[in-house]
Design a protein around this motif. Structure first.
Motif, PDB file in Angstrom:
ATOM      1  N   ASP A  10       1.153   7.178   7.269  1.00 51.73           N
ATOM      2  CA  ASP A  10       1.888   7.213   6.058  1.00 51.73           C
ATOM      3  C   ASP A  10       2.719   5.880   5.804  1.00 51.73           C
ATOM      4  O   ASP A  10       3.018   5.249   4.699  1.00 51.73           O
ATOM      5  CB  ASP A  10       2.475   8.444   5.780  1.00 51.73           C
ATOM      6  N   LYS A  11       3.549   5.633   6.847  1.00 52.66           N
ATOM      7  CA  LYS A  11       4.375   4.607   6.973  1.00 52.66           C
ATOM      8  C   LYS A  11       3.921   3.002   7.163  1.00 52.66           C
ATOM      9  O   LYS A  11       4.434   2.152   7.081  1.00 52.66           O
ATOM     10  CB  LYS A  11       5.514   5.017   7.773  1.00 52.66           C
ATOM     11  N   CYS A  12       2.677   2.955   7.871  1.00 59.24           N
ATOM     12  CA  CYS A  12       2.355   1.568   8.395  1.00 59.24           C
ATOM     13  C   CYS A  12       1.698   0.961   7.185  1.00 59.24           C
ATOM     14  O   CYS A  12       1.077   1.375   6.304  1.00 59.24           O
ATOM     15  CB  CYS A  12       0.880   1.875   9.291  1.00 59.24           C
ATOM     16  N   ILE A  13       2.035  -0.526   7.025  1.00 59.01           N
ATOM     17  CA  ILE A  13       1.801  -0.940   6.026  1.00 59.01           C
ATOM     18  C   ILE A  13       0.876  -2.262   6.302  1.00 59.01           C
ATOM     19  O   ILE A  13       0.473  -2.989   5.565  1.00 59.01           O
ATOM     20  CB  ILE A  13       3.273  -1.977   5.398  1.00 59.01           C
ATOM     21  N   GLY A  14       0.327  -2.259   7.476  1.00 59.55           N
ATOM     22  CA  GLY A  14      -0.808  -3.139   7.900  1.00 59.55           C
ATOM     23  C   GLY A  14      -0.441  -4.514   8.142  1.00 59.55           C
ATOM     24  O   GLY A  14      -1.081  -5.489   8.041  1.00 59.55           O
ATOM     25  N   CYS A  15       0.867  -4.772   8.479  1.00 57.91           N
ATOM     26  CA  CYS A  15       1.398  -6.136   8.618  1.00 57.91           C
ATOM     27  C   CYS A  15       1.009  -6.717   9.911  1.00 57.91           C
ATOM     28  O   CYS A  15       1.087  -7.878   9.830  1.00 57.91           O
ATOM     29  CB  CYS A  15       2.963  -6.159   8.429  1.00 57.91           C
ATOM     30  N   LYS A  16       0.706  -5.875  10.771  1.00 61.12           N
ATOM     31  CA  LYS A  16       0.330  -6.554  12.113  1.00 61.12           C
ATOM     32  C   LYS A  16       1.280  -7.075  13.044  1.00 61.12           C
ATOM     33  O   LYS A  16       1.197  -7.846  13.829  1.00 61.12           O
ATOM     34  CB  LYS A  16      -0.935  -7.403  12.160  1.00 61.12           C
TER      35      LYS A  16
END
Length: 195
Positions: A10-16
């Motif tokens: 839920d917190k991961c924004i996929g920025c890598k």
């Protein structure tokens, strides 16, 4: 007691950023350049898969040359010892090990360029001439930076270093809360029928 990286999707924004920090710290330590976590994104939800550093790790048990060893609750890879058989990646219940390789020099230091495998093909069955695959997996940055760089550099706070005990405690808490909620719903239903 083992520790591993827990992810809150839920917190991961996929920025890598976690991948970049991981790869950078291991490259500086002279290890494989590939990041040690696997980014997964599907239908707007993104997360990473990392090694859980199992107590009786299947990857350690199947390694024919003892390139994987569990030390102080961390499963580490000896990159110089790994023969690239990929048995550890097959045995891992979490899918947290990927074979990755650095091209090795050919005759007289000439590297032969070969076509890469199709993108849809599994890394477990791909191979390239002149590339020696090495088991690449999370080692909690013990050999590279001392503490997990993915956690330290996560922009959204989605990654957290946890122990098995913390996860078990959280699971017990959720089970109790779920049981209590079910009990309350049953009482409400019973009260409605009485009226």
């Amino acid at each position: 007691m083992s520790s591993y990286i827990a992810v809150d999707p839920d917190k991961c924004i996929g920025c890598k950023t976690c991948e970049a920090a991981c790869a950078s710290s291991h490259r500086r330590a002279g290890m494989q350049r590939r990041h040690r976590l696997i980014f997964v994104s599907n239908r707007g939800i993104s997360t990473v898969v990392t090694c859980h550093h199992c107590d009786d790790a299947p990857c350690v048990n199947v390694c024919p040359v003892e390139a994987l060893k569990a030390e102080d609750g961390v499963v580490r890879t000896d990159e110089q010892r790994c023969i690239g058989c990929k048995l550890c990646a097959i045995a891992c219940p979490y899918g947290a090990i990927e074979p990755s390789g650095t091209p090795v020099s050919g005759v007289a230091g000439v590297m032969y360029k070969t076509p890469a495998a199709p993108a849809g093909q599994s890394p477990l069955i791909t191979w390239e001439i002149g590339v020696s695959p090495i088991a690449v997996k999370c080692d909690l940055c013990t050999g590279a930076a001392g503490k997990p760089q993915c956690v330290a550099n996560c922009l959204s706070g989605a990654l957290k270093l946890v122990t098995d005990e913390e996860i078990n405690r959280e699971t017990r808490y959720r089970n109790v809360m779920s049981a209590n909620a079910s009990e309350v719903m049953m009482l409400d239903s019973w009260n409605e029928r009485r009226l």
